[in-house]
Write an enzyme that holds these catalytic residues in place. Structure first.
Site, short mmCIF file in Angstrom:
data_model
loop_
_atom_site.label_atom_id
_atom_site.label_comp_id
_atom_site.label_asym_id
_atom_site.label_seq_id
_atom_site.Cartn_x
_atom_site.Cartn_y
_atom_site.Cartn_z
N ALA A 68 -62.93 26.95 58.53
CA ALA A 68 -63.44 25.64 59.01
C ALA A 68 -62.10 24.69 59.21
O ALA A 68 -60.99 25.17 58.48
CB ALA A 68 -64.47 24.85 58.07
N GLY A 107 -64.71 30.24 56.68
CA GLY A 107 -65.64 30.27 57.94
C GLY A 107 -65.23 31.35 58.82
O GLY A 107 -65.90 31.95 59.65
N GLU A 130 -62.90 29.23 49.69
CA GLU A 130 -63.53 27.61 49.82
C GLU A 130 -63.18 27.21 48.46
O GLU A 130 -63.21 26.07 48.32
CB GLU A 130 -64.90 27.80 50.36
CG GLU A 130 -65.20 28.05 51.87
CD GLU A 130 -65.13 29.48 52.32
OE1 GLU A 130 -65.00 30.24 51.36
OE2 GLU A 130 -65.53 29.54 53.26
N1 3HC Z 1 -57.95 23.76 58.81
C1 3HC Z 1 -56.95 22.86 59.22
N2 3HC Z 1 -55.54 22.99 59.17
C2 3HC Z 1 -55.30 24.23 58.67
C3 3HC Z 1 -56.19 25.01 58.06
C4 3HC Z 1 -57.54 24.90 58.37
N3 3HC Z 1 -58.60 25.66 57.74
N4 3HC Z 1 -55.30 26.11 57.48
C5 3HC Z 1 -54.18 25.93 57.65
N5 3HC Z 1 -54.10 24.74 58.35
C6 3HC Z 1 -52.78 23.95 58.91
C7 3HC Z 1 -51.86 23.66 57.63
O1 3HC Z 1 -52.12 22.49 57.05
C8 3HC Z 1 -50.46 23.66 58.38
O2 3HC Z 1 -50.58 22.67 59.12
P1 3HC Z 1 -49.11 21.81 59.10
O3 3HC Z 1 -48.17 22.81 60.02
O4 3HC Z 1 -49.20 20.51 59.85
O5 3HC Z 1 -48.36 21.72 57.91
C9 3HC Z 1 -50.90 24.86 59.52
O6 3HC Z 1 -52.17 25.02 59.74
C10 3HC Z 1 -50.24 26.04 59.13
O7 3HC Z 1 -50.59 26.56 57.78
P2 3HC Z 1 -49.59 27.23 56.67
O8 3HC Z 1 -48.51 26.36 56.67
O9 3HC Z 1 -50.57 27.30 55.41
O10 3HC Z 1 -49.45 28.72 57.34
P3 3HC Z 1 -49.26 29.98 56.86
O11 3HC Z 1 -49.06 30.92 57.88
O12 3HC Z 1 -48.34 29.80 55.43
O13 3HC Z 1 -50.75 30.32 56.13
C11 3HC Z 1 -53.11 30.49 55.91
C12 3HC Z 1 -52.01 30.66 56.76
C13 3HC Z 1 -53.16 31.73 55.12
C14 3HC Z 1 -54.31 30.63 56.98
C15 3HC Z 1 -53.08 29.18 55.15
O14 3HC Z 1 -53.27 28.28 56.07
C16 3HC Z 1 -54.65 29.01 54.74
O15 3HC Z 1 -54.85 29.46 53.85
N6 3HC Z 1 -55.52 28.24 55.16
C17 3HC Z 1 -56.70 27.82 54.63
C18 3HC Z 1 -57.48 28.89 54.56
C19 3HC Z 1 -59.06 28.23 53.95
O16 3HC Z 1 -58.92 27.81 53.06
N7 3HC Z 1 -60.14 28.38 54.74
C20 3HC Z 1 -61.11 28.04 54.29
C21 3HC Z 1 -61.82 26.78 54.90
S1 3HC Z 1 -63.20 26.04 54.37
C22 3HC Z 1 -64.26 26.80 55.19
O17 3HC Z 1 -64.06 27.65 55.85
C23 3HC Z 1 -65.77 26.21 54.79
C24 3HC Z 1 -66.74 27.25 55.46
O18 3HC Z 1 -67.11 28.17 54.66
C25 3HC Z 1 -67.79 26.25 55.83
#
Ligand code: 3HC
Ligand code: NAI
Length: 706
Positions: A68, A107, A130
């Site tokens: 998400a 997501g 999450e």
């Molecule tokens: N939403 C919005 N922005 C995000 C994002 C997300 N899910 N994931 C990463 N970003 C952004 C980061 O803030 C960063 O922004 P910036 O360049 O402005 O600082 C950019 O994307 C790049 O991210 P990273 O620097 O972390 O890049 P990496 O290549 O090192 O890592 C990744 C990539 C492994 C995908 C890591 O970003 C990550 O772990 N992201 C979060 C994943 C996550 O927690 N997903 C679950 C979300 S909650 C959900 O899905 C709810 C659902 O169940 C309903």
């Protein structure tokens, strides 16, 4: 299908009879509203178009879909919701294949689980992280995952938040097929064609029987409850995850989805979600210091270390682990041997625990050289000084570095408190001097304060950030002052804790209150762990410059005078009989405290745990505000990250400045003004705090770099 592929976040393209649906939302293909709408439109189009026989979903760039869009949390929701998107995919009348490369997280994995077939490239990272954001899977993940791989494996993914590799996912049945090339598109199209050729049916997890093997799944639920009670008792979302997975065992799919939605919204509303999401963005924001924007770091491969004591040896391990060369300088052969032995001890410990092989240790040690001659540092690209905390000793070391180091070498000091401007000014190349303040144990602690003296050149600071990245540290930019960000703020709240101890709270009660707040340890336990002698030496050094009007609690001095420095001497604030790692309260310490109260003419009073935390946090926040106001920290979030990674601040509270915003700055200021009635010299409200309250603003309003 009229689309401009360059601007669309979801691009549709017919490849034979397969509708290729490409998610193109850099940087990580997060599922923002435009993506959600695009996916639904694509599935609608696939259902409506008789030329389409199957759908293939892939992501552009390095990832499938990272989940998400975290930036949308806390804002008014825009339709379609992610659960609706997943349900729409699952309901598609034609087989839908998800071809995953890179991250399929949260997501993103839920989209894949709603698809009918999943293929994963070998670099795929599958996860439901999450929980790390104070949330739970909220788009069917809690219902589809246990139906697919059983409650135990599903709970493991959801409660740890870990990333699972493609092979493990395949073995578990989370994915059906592993990619055979590096070309996810080719693999995905081939798989879709194969499914069509074999007339593979649509397969919907919603139609799968609620999980089989009831007994094992029940046991998994109970085990997860026990584990959560032990490990993450202060966290909100893990129990909600377990509740939702339990529903997958015995409820109908739609009922389970409804419960998941209800619990997800509760998590979304929780302050823990706000704290953890703040931490997620803050730890990425700290990387964006002004000096790192347009400046190339200097190249480095060889790191010199001066001093092989606690810090020098720990830093050496971190540097060797990163695959770099280390040359360590010590005063004499015996000290050098101790430094080397310290490094080997760390590795031997890892080998004993099965976390390192002897061959890996040998490979690291092969990159280590020791010497008692500074000239050995001539080839070093970066030199880190970690000798005694004494300006004269440090300046003498820097004079040697000035003499032997090659032009362009970065010269860093690991000083905890000393004036790095003064160190830089003492040599002929002040623009090469920077502070690299590691935390003990340096091979484990993630925080690295990068202290930026007045004259340092931007590429030296950029190099320091690059080094942090190589060493897997979390860098925070700090300005020069006594104690930089972390130790300066620590001095303030430690003072508040000492005053409370003298006024009537026991150190054991204070530690307990701080632990109940979410810290792994209280301040007196930390002092016992670090060694009381370090703070004692600092207090003696500062005695001459101390404001004579300032309250000075002498209890720590009385304890140190007895040689009780904490764990290493078997007693400090606590007793550590027979080398115990956990201390027990010491009646003799309580007697010392009583005697000190009497000497200071204080009649002890009682404190509730809540009162303790109000003072403790008010002192931390007030000094944090001073540090931001004086630009020692660039933004409040830099203070937050310092405390999350260097001082064990509970992550779900986001950091002290985020916590202050949560409590409300007017309340914090009112507390400080109330405490100031007893001790106006110590409790001086920070000008920044006053200003923010006057403007009705919060710390977060200062978190953007201009
Ligand atoms: N939403 C919005 N922005 C995000 C994002 C997300 N899910 N994931 C990463 N970003 C952004 C980061 O803030 C960063 O922004 P910036 O360049 O402005 O600082 C950019 O994307 C790049 O991210 P990273 O620097 O972390 O890049 P990496 O290549 O090192 O890592 C990744 C990539 C492994 C995908 C890591 O970003 C990550 O772990 N992201 C979060 C994943 C996550 O927690 N997903 C679950 C979300 S909650 C959900 O899905 C709810 C659902 O169940 C309903
Ligand atoms: P330590 O006393 O364990 O080690 C210092 C080492 O420096 C000794 O091995 C000593 O032989 C060596 N040394 C002294 N003078 C030298 C010289 N002229 N040339 C070469 N080697 C010399 O001290 P520790 O704890 O490692 O601290 C070192 C520095 O790191 C200090 O500035 C300290 O403030 C800072 N620091 C310490 C932390 C801690 O928790 N111990 C945390 C962060 C920073």
């Amino acid at each position: 299908m009229s689309q401009d592929p360059s601007t669309e976040v979801v691009v549709r393209e017919l490849r034979g009879s397969v509708l290729l649906v490409t998610i193109n939302n850099p940087p990580v293909n997060a599922l923002g509203v435009a993506v959600r709408r695009g996916i639904v439109a694509a599935i609608d189009a696939a259902d409506a178009d008789s030329a389409v026989q199957a759908v293939l979903i892939i992501g552009t760039g390095r990832n499938f879909i990272a989940g998400a869009d975290i930036r949308e949390f806390g804002k008014p929701p825009l339709p379609p919701s992610l659960p609706d998107v997943c349900n729409r995919i699952e309901a598609c009348s034609k087989p839908v294949v998800a071809a995953i490369h890179g991250a399929a997280l949260g997501g993103g994995l839920e989209i894949a689980l709603a698809a009918h077939y999943r293929l994963a490239a070998t670099d795929a990272k599958l996860g439901l992280p999450e929980v790390l954001l104070g949330l739970m899977p909220g788009a069917g993940g809690t219902q589809r995952t246990p139906r697919l791989i059983g409650a135990k494996a599903a709970l493991d993914l959801m409660l740890s938040g870990r990333h699972m590799g493609a092979e493990e996912g395949h073995a578990l049945g989370l994915v059906d097929r592993l990619g055979s090339s590096n070309d996810i598109l080719a693999d995905g199209l081939a798989y879709a064609q194969e499914l069509l050729a074999t007339h593979a049916p649509v397969r919907r997890m919603r139609d799968a029987h609620a999980v089989s093997d009831r007994q094992a799944n029940r046991a998994a639920i109970e085990a997860a409850r026990d584990e959560t009670a032990k490990k993450s008792r202060t966290l909100f979302s893990p129990l909600k995850i377990i509740e939702a997975v339990e529903a997958a065992l015995d409820r109908d799919f739609d009922e389970g989805l409804l419960l998941e939605r209800e619990l997800f919204l509760q998590c979304l509303d929780s302050p823990q979600r706000a704290g953890l999401v703040h931490a997620f963005f803050a730890e990425r924001e700290v990387l964006k210091a002004p000096e790192t924007r347009n400046t190339k770091p200097r190249a480095f491969n060889h790191v010199g270390l001066v001093g092989g004591g606690t810090m020098g040896a720990g830093i050496a391990v971190a540097v060797l682990d990163a695959g770099l060369l280390v040359t360590m300088i010590e005063r004499d052969e015996a000290a050098l041997a101790r430094g080397r032995a310290h490094i080997e001890k760390v590795y031997n410990g890892l080998i004993a625990k099965g976390r390192m092989t002897p061959a890996a240790k040998a490979a690291n040690m092969a990159r280590f050289v020791g010497s008692t001659l500074y000239d050995a540092l001539a080839p070093a690209d970066v030199v880190i000084e970690a000798v005694y905390e004494d300006m004269a000793v440090k300046q003498a070391v820097f004079a040697e570095l000035d003499r032997v180091c090659k032009p362009g070498a970065v010269l860093a000091s690991n000083t905890s408190y000393l004036d790095i401007d003064a160190i830089a000014a003492s040599i002929s190349r002040p623009t090469d001097v920077v502070g690299l303040h590691f935390f003990s144990p340096a091979n484990i602690m993630k925080l690295l304060e990068i202290v930026v003296p007045a004259k340092v050149s931007a590429d030296v600071v950029a190099t320091a950030f690059e080094l942090a990245k190589k060493l897997h540290k979390v860098p925070v930019r700090a300005g020069v002052c006594d104690g930089f960000i972390g130790n300066r703020i620590l001095a303030a709240y430690r003072m508040a804790a000492d005053c409370m101890m003298e006024d009537g709270a026991s150190p054991y009660q204070i530690d307990q209150a701080v632990r109940n707040f979410g810290y792994p340890m209280g301040p007196f336990q930390v002092s016992d762990l670090a060694g009381g002698d370090i703070g004692w030496a600092t207090r003696k050094r500062k005695a001459v410059t101390r404001d004579p009007r300032a309250r000075y609690v002498q209890i720590a001095d009385r304890i140190c005078e007895r040689g009780w420095f904490g764990q290493k001497t078997g007693r400090g604030y606590y007793l550590y009989p027979d080398g115990a790692r956990t201390g027990t309260p010491d009646p003799e310490v309580e007697a010392i405290i009583d005697a000190e109260r009497a000497r200071a003419g204080i009649t002890p009073r009682s404190f509730t745990d809540e009162e303790i935390m109000r003072r403790y946090m008010a002192a931390m926040i007030n000094e944090g505000a001073n540090v931001v106001h004086q630009r020692i920290a660039l933004r409040p979030l830099d203070v937050d990250v310092t405390f999350l990674y260097g001082y064990g601040f509970p992550r779900h509270r986001g950091g002290p400045m985020k916590y202050a915003d949560t409590v409300g700055l007017p309340k914090v200021l009112a507390d400080i003004r109330e405490f100031a009635k007893e001790n106006p010299l110590f409790w001086q409200p920070s000008a920044l705090l006053v200003e923010l309250v006057e403007h009705g603003a919060n710390f977060d309003s200062l978190n953007k770099l201009e």
